[in-house]
Design a protein around this motif. Structure first.
Motif, PDB file in Angstrom:
ATOM      1  N   ASP A 101       0.860  -0.691   0.667  1.00 37.23           N
ATOM      2  CA  ASP A 101      -0.282   0.006   0.142  1.00 37.23           C
ATOM      3  C   ASP A 101       0.626   0.975   0.143  1.00 37.23           C
ATOM      4  N   MET A 102       0.804   2.561   0.491  1.00 36.80           N
ATOM      5  CA  MET A 102       1.184   3.754   0.640  1.00 36.80           C
ATOM      6  C   MET A 102       1.482   3.761   1.929  1.00 36.80           C
ATOM      7  N   THR A 103       2.485   3.059   2.760  1.00 38.87           N
ATOM      8  CA  THR A 103       2.944   2.982   4.128  1.00 38.87           C
ATOM      9  C   THR A 103       4.774   3.935   3.942  1.00 38.87           C
ATOM     10  N   LEU A 104       5.015   3.553   2.767  1.00 43.55           N
ATOM     11  CA  LEU A 104       6.134   4.799   2.376  1.00 43.55           C
ATOM     12  C   LEU A 104       5.635   5.687   2.077  1.00 43.55           C
ATOM     13  N   GLU A 105       5.577   5.690   1.242  1.00 48.40           N
ATOM     14  CA  GLU A 105       4.578   7.404   0.701  1.00 48.40           C
ATOM     15  C   GLU A 105       3.907   8.334   1.978  1.00 48.40           C
ATOM     16  N   VAL A 106       3.272   7.586   2.662  1.00 49.16           N
ATOM     17  CA  VAL A 106       2.447   8.617   3.813  1.00 49.16           C
ATOM     18  C   VAL A 106       3.809   8.926   5.036  1.00 49.16           C
ATOM     19  N   MET A 107       4.498   8.265   5.345  1.00 48.16           N
ATOM     20  CA  MET A 107       5.899   8.059   5.781  1.00 48.16           C
ATOM     21  C   MET A 107       6.365   9.707   5.499  1.00 48.16           C
ATOM     22  N   ILE A 108       6.678   9.220   4.156  1.00 48.34           N
ATOM     23  CA  ILE A 108       8.230  10.513   3.354  1.00 48.34           C
ATOM     24  C   ILE A 108       7.945  11.436   3.694  1.00 48.34           C
ATOM     25  N   GLU A 109       5.564  11.761   3.104  1.00 45.67           N
ATOM     26  CA  GLU A 109       5.221  13.255   2.077  1.00 45.67           C
ATOM     27  C   GLU A 109       4.481  13.912   4.478  1.00 45.67           C
ATOM     28  N   GLN A 110       4.370  12.782   5.295  1.00 48.28           N
ATOM     29  CA  GLN A 110       3.563  13.262   6.655  1.00 48.28           C
ATOM     30  C   GLN A 110       5.087  13.861   7.613  1.00 48.28           C
ATOM     31  N   PHE A 111       5.770  13.309   7.310  1.00 51.27           N
ATOM     32  CA  PHE A 111       7.231  13.472   7.953  1.00 51.27           C
ATOM     33  C   PHE A 111       8.363  14.798   7.214  1.00 51.27           C
ATOM     34  N   SER A 112       8.388  15.062   6.271  1.00 48.15           N
ATOM     35  CA  SER A 112       9.319  15.164   5.808  1.00 48.15           C
ATOM     36  C   SER A 112      10.755  14.617   5.589  1.00 48.15           C
ATOM     37  N   MET A 113      10.203  13.414   5.513  1.00 50.55           N
ATOM     38  CA  MET A 113      11.819  12.293   5.096  1.00 50.55           C
ATOM     39  C   MET A 113      12.646  12.513   3.565  1.00 50.55           C
ATOM     40  N   GLU A 114      14.036  12.399   3.952  1.00 48.30           N
ATOM     41  CA  GLU A 114      15.381  12.218   3.173  1.00 48.30           C
ATOM     42  C   GLU A 114      15.925  11.662   3.143  1.00 48.30           C
ATOM     43  N   LYS A 115      16.499  10.311   2.315  1.00 51.46           N
ATOM     44  CA  LYS A 115      16.873   9.515   2.316  1.00 51.46           C
ATOM     45  C   LYS A 115      18.631   9.960   2.364  1.00 51.46           C
ATOM     46  N   ILE A 116      19.480   8.779   3.837  1.00 52.74           N
ATOM     47  CA  ILE A 116      20.834   9.398   4.031  1.00 52.74           C
ATOM     48  C   ILE A 116      21.358   7.643   3.673  1.00 52.74           C
ATOM     49  N   PRO A 117      22.426   8.255   3.913  1.00 53.25           N
ATOM     50  CA  PRO A 117      24.037   7.719   3.789  1.00 53.25           C
ATOM     51  C   PRO A 117      23.733   7.138   4.688  1.00 53.25           C
ATOM     52  N   LEU A 118      23.431   5.596   5.344  1.00 55.82           N
ATOM     53  CA  LEU A 118      24.120   5.165   6.637  1.00 55.82           C
ATOM     54  C   LEU A 118      24.608   3.561   6.313  1.00 55.82           C
ATOM     55  N   VAL A 119      25.584   3.590   7.357  1.00 52.90           N
ATOM     56  CA  VAL A 119      26.565   2.241   7.095  1.00 52.90           C
ATOM     57  C   VAL A 119      26.204   1.260   8.126  1.00 52.90           C
ATOM     58  N   ILE A 120      25.398   0.313   8.057  1.00 59.00           N
ATOM     59  CA  ILE A 120      24.117  -0.328   8.820  1.00 59.00           C
ATOM     60  C   ILE A 120      25.769  -1.791   9.036  1.00 59.00           C
ATOM     61  N   ARG A 121      25.503  -1.663  10.521  1.00 56.92           N
ATOM     62  CA  ARG A 121      26.456  -3.205  11.249  1.00 56.92           C
ATOM     63  C   ARG A 121      25.199  -4.575  10.524  1.00 56.92           C
ATOM     64  N   LYS A 122      25.377  -5.313   9.899  1.00 53.76           N
ATOM     65  CA  LYS A 122      24.740  -7.139   9.165  1.00 53.76           C
ATOM     66  C   LYS A 122      25.140  -7.788  10.390  1.00 53.76           C
ATOM     67  N   SER A 123      24.552  -6.887  11.937  1.00 53.90           N
ATOM     68  CA  SER A 123      24.724  -8.501  12.776  1.00 53.90           C
ATOM     69  C   SER A 123      23.889  -9.527  13.102  1.00 53.90           C
ATOM     70  N   LEU A 124      22.370  -8.920  12.295  1.00 55.25           N
ATOM     71  CA  LEU A 124      21.788  -9.802  11.889  1.00 55.25           C
ATOM     72  C   LEU A 124      21.290 -10.477  10.715  1.00 55.25           C
ATOM     73  N   ASP A 125      20.822 -11.796  10.213  1.00 58.03           N
ATOM     74  CA  ASP A 125      20.701 -11.758   8.524  1.00 58.03           C
ATOM     75  C   ASP A 125      19.385 -11.494   7.937  1.00 58.03           C
ATOM     76  N   THR A 126      19.331  -9.858   7.560  1.00 57.58           N
ATOM     77  CA  THR A 126      18.100  -9.956   7.239  1.00 57.58           C
ATOM     78  C   THR A 126      18.116  -9.477   5.356  1.00 57.58           C
ATOM     79  N   LYS A 127      17.022  -9.434   4.858  1.00 56.97           N
ATOM     80  CA  LYS A 127      16.266  -8.991   3.800  1.00 56.97           C
ATOM     81  C   LYS A 127      17.098  -7.825   2.934  1.00 56.97           C
ATOM     82  N   GLU A 128      17.269  -7.738   2.186  1.00 60.55           N
ATOM     83  CA  GLU A 128      17.976  -6.577   1.027  1.00 60.55           C
ATOM     84  C   GLU A 128      17.183  -5.122   2.057  1.00 60.55           C
ATOM     85  N   ILE A 129      18.104  -4.243   2.689  1.00 61.57           N
ATOM     86  CA  ILE A 129      17.672  -3.113   2.600  1.00 61.57           C
ATOM     87  C   ILE A 129      17.837  -1.660   1.731  1.00 61.57           C
ATOM     88  N   LYS A 130      16.378  -1.444   1.244  1.00 62.80           N
ATOM     89  CA  LYS A 130      16.535  -0.306   0.191  1.00 62.80           C
ATOM     90  C   LYS A 130      17.098   0.971   0.405  1.00 62.80           C
TER      91      LYS A 130
END
Length: 469
Positions: A101-130
């Protein structure tokens, strides 16, 4: 000859059912008394002012993890409630698990969100973070967009992103009371870290008046099926979890509202992505780890902090939910079958796990068999009226009476429902449980057991109207 054989089968089965229900009722009555005394002790204690924790050096920062899958209807209200929390230092990480659904778009719009570069320590194995987003307005609000992997996978991704020593799990359709974190962290602070996980109370938001992410008036829904869930939650939290927590044998910290020490969870391996009961399975695994390491650390439940969540309003959605819960319970017990009746795991292996196996899991089968025996026994004259009446009276004690006890504990202790008419309605609806609601949910639970070998692991969608409606 056939009639004689069937009559004896029904008679002896009925006797076994009577003995089972008497034992279970006695156990629940003991838990009720323990819970009542514990609530009385808590009410009689001089509670510390929560405001003091706001300025204490011992108050630990917390990461709030909000896994979200198709939560566009309620996610904004939930996040708004978190932004106004009364706590000195925390961050909010919403994990969008491949929502359709529009969960992502609603969050970005309502809270003025922007992409950030972030180094993620993969302590636990997960699906890909986009991508990872951060709000331009609220600097402690983050959004993780990832491929769909299920709720456990989303929580593991959130743990990888988190930077604080404690994390809280919160459903995307839930709303916390403003002082909830001060209350839920208090056992951890008071124990100097000996308590590694704490669960708070979860209540039904349907029927409450909610404004800007805050419950401003507590009320009841007009739908009987929702009212019965309110009663269920009172019984489960105020009776069951307080009693089990008293003896450090609590096996469930609700995924809707629980807080954990991150290092212990990482040591345990994070959330299990191969079960639909990831919250209970993690707690059982933590108990196992504590016992294996001969640790004195504890897992507790406290009734004071409250999280309000949306409950199913249709039988179809309730059926899916209860079926999923029962499958999760079965999977957890199977995964940790080596702990069952194993003295190495002390009271967890000797008391708590047998309780969940014999009462919570197999209890559904026993109850269903009881309904079949009463109906078929009377219809075909296979049991006496005396036995049928005795079975029915025990069903009332096993169901309605214990649920009424849960309502009484609510009125005696927390008193979240200020209107007298609401308490009266809860009390009399609890009396009706045996006649319609409990047989229905028992059937759903048995159905979940039958489906356990074929059902795929999934979120288990629930139709949302939004907690503000």
């Amino acid at each position: 000859m056939f009639y004689w054989i069937m009559s004896n089968i029904f008679y002896f089965t009925g006797i076994l059912l009577i003995l089972y229900m008497l034992i279970v009722f006695t156990f629940y009555l003991f838990i009720f008394l323990v819970s009542a005394l514990e609530l009385r002790r808590r009410l009689g204690m001089e509670t510390a002012q929560h405001e003091e924790l706001l300025y204490s050096y011992d108050t630990k920062p917390v990461t709030i993890l909000v896994p979200a899958f198709n939560e566009q209807m309620g996610i904004v209200q939930s996040v708004r409630s978190l932004l106004s929390m009364n706590y000195p230092e925390y961050e909010i990480v919403v994990i969008n698990d491949g929502s359709k659904d529009m969960t992502l778009e609603v969050m970005i719009e309502q809270f003025s969100m922007e992409k950030i570069p972030l180094v993620i320590r993969k302590s636990l194995d997960t699906k890909e973070i986009k991508a990872v987003y951060r709000s331009r307005v609220y600097k402690h609000l983050y959004l993780v967009d990832k491929e769909n992997g299920g709720k456990a996978d989303a929580l593991n991704a959130g743990i990888n992103v988190s930077k604080f020593p404690y994390f809280c799990t919160l459903d995307g359709d839930s709303i916390l009371e403003r002082d909830a974190f001060l209350q839920v962290m208090k056992p951890i602070i008071d124990s100097n870290g000996e308590v590694i996980a704490v669960g708070g109370s979860v209540r039904i938001a349907n029927g409450c008046k909610i404004e800007r992410g805050e419950v401003v008036e507590v009320g009841l829904s007009r739908r009987p099926i929702v009212i019965m869930q309110v009663i269920e939650y009172l019984r489960a939290f105020l009776m069951g979890r307080i009693g089990l927590s008293k003896f450090n044998i609590l096996l469930i910290v609700s995924g809707a509202f629980g807080i954990f020490h991150k290092d212990w969870v990482l040591k345990a391996g994070g959330y299990n992505r191969h079960t639909v009961g990831e919250d209970m399975e993690l707690v059982v695994r933590l108990h196992r780890l504590l016992k294996d390491e001969k640790s004195t650390n504890r897992i507790e439940y406290i009734p004071d902090p409250v999280c309000w969540t949306e409950a199913p309003e249709s039988i179809r959605v309730l059926q899916r939910q209860r079926s999923r819960w029962q499958r999760g319970l079965l999977e957890t017990l199977f995964i940790h079958k080596g702990m069952l009746l194993n003295p190495r795991y002390k009271s967890v292996g000797l008391i708590s796990l047998p309780y969940f196996l014999l009462i919570e899991l197999l209890g559904a089968v026993v109850e269903f068999a009881g309904y079949v025996i009463i109906i078929m026994g009377i219809t075909f004259s296979l049991i006496s009226w005396k036995m049928a009446i005795l079975l029915f009276c025990l069903s009332l004690l096993y169901g309605s009476f214990l649920s009424m006890c849960g309502v009484l504990l609510e009125e005696w202790s927390l008193r979240r429902y200020p209107k007298v008419k609401d308490i009266v309605k809860l009390f009399f609806m609890a009396l009706s449980e045996t006649f319609w609601y409990r047989p229905m949910t028992t059937y759903f639970r048995v159905q979940g057991l039958l489906q356990s070998l074929t059902k795929k692991h999934q979120w288990g969608d629930m139709e949302r109207k939004g907690v503000s409606s």
